[in-house]
Design a protein around this motif. Structure first.
Motif, short mmCIF file in Angstrom:
data_model
loop_
_atom_site.label_atom_id
_atom_site.label_comp_id
_atom_site.label_asym_id
_atom_site.label_seq_id
_atom_site.Cartn_x
_atom_site.Cartn_y
_atom_site.Cartn_z
N GLY A 35 0.84 -1.54 0.02
CA GLY A 35 -0.10 -0.13 0.23
C GLY A 35 1.31 1.31 -0.30
O GLY A 35 1.05 1.67 0.65
N ASP A 36 2.17 0.99 -1.03
CA ASP A 36 2.97 2.31 -1.02
C ASP A 36 2.21 3.85 -2.45
O ASP A 36 2.42 2.95 -3.17
CB ASP A 36 3.70 1.95 -1.16
N ALA A 289 -8.06 9.20 -8.99
CA ALA A 289 -7.55 8.28 -9.35
C ALA A 289 -8.30 6.81 -8.95
O ALA A 289 -8.03 5.79 -10.14
CB ALA A 289 -6.18 8.55 -9.77
N TYR A 290 -7.50 6.73 -7.75
CA TYR A 290 -7.24 5.29 -6.88
C TYR A 290 -9.85 4.59 -6.90
O TYR A 290 -9.42 3.89 -7.66
CB TYR A 290 -7.73 6.01 -5.43
N LYS A 291 -10.17 5.92 -7.47
CA LYS A 291 -11.73 5.74 -7.74
C LYS A 291 -11.80 4.88 -8.24
O LYS A 291 -12.07 4.00 -8.86
CB LYS A 291 -12.60 7.27 -7.23
N ALA A 362 -2.64 0.96 -5.65
CA ALA A 362 -2.00 1.77 -5.78
C ALA A 362 -0.83 1.75 -7.10
O ALA A 362 0.87 1.27 -6.17
CB ALA A 362 -1.12 2.18 -4.33
N ALA A 363 -1.29 0.80 -7.96
CA ALA A 363 -0.22 0.77 -9.03
C ALA A 363 -1.35 1.51 -10.25
O ALA A 363 -2.36 1.47 -10.43
CB ALA A 363 -0.86 -0.54 -8.59
N GLU A 364 -0.10 1.23 -11.04
CA GLU A 364 -0.46 2.07 -12.50
C GLU A 364 -1.47 1.15 -12.83
O GLU A 364 -1.39 0.71 -12.87
CB GLU A 364 0.55 2.55 -13.25
N GLN A 365 -2.81 2.63 -13.15
CA GLN A 365 -4.12 1.46 -13.57
C GLN A 365 -4.28 0.48 -15.29
O GLN A 365 -4.52 -0.73 -14.29
CB GLN A 365 -4.89 2.51 -14.85
N SER A 366 -3.03 0.83 -15.74
CA SER A 366 -3.47 -0.31 -16.08
C SER A 366 -2.63 -1.91 -16.25
O SER A 366 -2.29 -3.15 -16.39
CB SER A 366 -2.42 -0.19 -18.16
N ARG A 367 -1.16 -1.63 -15.48
CA ARG A 367 -0.69 -2.26 -14.80
C ARG A 367 -1.72 -3.18 -13.85
O ARG A 367 -2.02 -4.51 -13.40
CB ARG A 367 0.68 -1.85 -13.80
#
Ligand SMILES: Cc1ncc(COP(=O)(O)O)c(C=O)c1O
Length: 388
Positions: A35-36, A289-291, A362-367
């Motif tokens: 969770g970073d 962005a998290y949403k 907490a990771a880039e959306q496409s990943r």
């Protein structure tokens, strides 16, 4: 040689850290285990740290934190949390994790019991053991959307119970307690004469519902609120958090903090002042962005029947892989090896996490989306094989 302190042997290593280390040795894997925040700390906060160092904020601060920061925090707590508190009720320290530890240390004697959420952040249990106290897990059940059940809590209270710990928005469930639930929990604590430690580090990351501080319902100084900068401002590595409690509890926590840390980094405290007083646009943008990521995860996992519950806050989702077995530790390791997706095993958060994996948003959306697709394919393939 004489044995080392016994209580240290009770502290389990967090399964999140274990998976993180395995993932580091897996080149090209998708990191959904920790969770970073993948966002950068807002530029004006970084600039404020440079400025503070140049201006000579390089010595110790008072143990409880710089007066100017505690003043700014009292204002924040009034305006954003609805808490009327004075700076003397605030302790600043290196991360919310430190505030939680001080809150437990100030209230628990060896042999006392503390009620901890299951599933819940594993560090609570470790901190309880470090105090010589006995952690008593209270189940948060999936059928209720991981909301606490007062009847279950009531049955777990014993004459040794001293503290009830709550976490909303919650890691790992993504649950957000309603104002009525928070009020009921504070009243429950009062009824049983318990301290209530309220971990509110995800206060700004709410997708549905609203976050209400437990302190709003506190009538007699039994609530210890724990807050941080890590998640709100993407400042995990800076290490800054704070507690708000009655004067008496705060004075006790300050006395306990002194032999451990002297004070939080002074440069970081000045940066935190800039975070509080500057634009909050970055906070809103990160939450949006998290949403968006939450929505994407729901779209992929829910139709496949793999989402334990729709997260309403914080930045995690619980994935139900129980079709493949209950040992979430083994499942997380296999997923890493077979699909190169790193997740946190559910049971590191308690017995209720069996058959679940936690993924971090907490990771880039496409990943993140690719990781979820791999999980779906993996479960389908394995499950198909089992059924055949
Ligand atoms: C529920 C919860 N509380 C507290 C913390 C610790 O936050 P900090 O970095 O401020 O110590 C975390 C970090 O992951 C968390 O998930």
């Amino acid at each position: 040689m004489k044995p080392l302190a016994q209580r240290s042997s009770l502290i389990r290593r967090s399964g999140i850290r274990t998976l993180m280390e395995l993932a580091r040795q897996t080149p090209g894997c998708i990191h959904l285990e920790v969770g970073d925040p993948d966002f950068r700390t807002p530029a004006h906060v970084i600039e404020a740290a440079h400025e503070a160092a140049r201006a000579g904020f390089t010595g110790y601060s008072p143990t409880a934190g710089l007066g100017s920061l505690r003043q700014a925090l009292a204002l924040k707590l009034r305006e954003r949390n609805g808490l009327e508190v004075s700076p003397e009720q605030i302790l600043v320290g290196p991360g919310a994790v430190f505030g939680i530890a001080m809150g437990l240390m100030a209230t628990l004697d060896p042999g006392d019991e503390v009620l901890l959420p299951d599933p819940g952040w594993p560090n609570y249990e470790g901190a309880a053991h470090a105090c010589g106290a006995t952690p008593v897990p209270y189940p948060l059940r999936r059928e209720t959307g991981y909301q606490p059940d007062l009847e279950v809590l009531r049955r777990l209270v014993s004459p040794r119970t001293k503290v009830l710990l709550i976490n909303t928005p919650s890691n790992p469930t993504g649950g957000v307690f309603s104002p009525e639930t928070v009020r009921a929990l504070v009243e429950f604590a009062a009824e049983h004469d318990l301290y209530l430690l309220s971990d509110e580090v995800y206060e700004e990351i709410v997708f549905e519902g609203e976050h209400v501080s437990a302190g709003r319902f506190d009538r007699d100084g039994r609530v210890i609120g724990c807050f941080g900068f890590s998640k709100t401002y993407a400042m995990t590595g800076w290490r800054l958090g704070y507690t708000v409690a009655s004067r008496e509890v705060t004075e006790t926590m300050v006395r306990l903090a002194e032999p451990f840390v002297s004070c939080a980094s002074t440069v970081v405290q000045k940066a935190a002042e800039a975070a509080l007083s500057g634009s909050q646009d970055a906070v809103r943008d990160m939450c949006a962005a998290y949403k968006a990521r939450r929505d994407a995860v729901v779209d992929i996992l829910q139709p496949a029947g793999l989402l334990a519950t729709v997260p309403r806050g914080a930045f995690y989702a619980l994935v139900d892989v129980s079709a493949l077995g209950q040992d979430s530790d083994a499942l997380a390791r296999r997923l890493l090896v077979e699909q190169k997706v790193a997740t946190a095993p559910g049971t590191t958060f308690g017995a209720q996490g069996a058959g679940l994996l936690r993924i971090s948003l907490a990771a880039e959306q496409s990943r993140l989306e690719e990781g979820c697709r791999r999980i779906v394919q993996w479960v389908r393939r394995q499950h198909g094989r089992q059924v055949a």
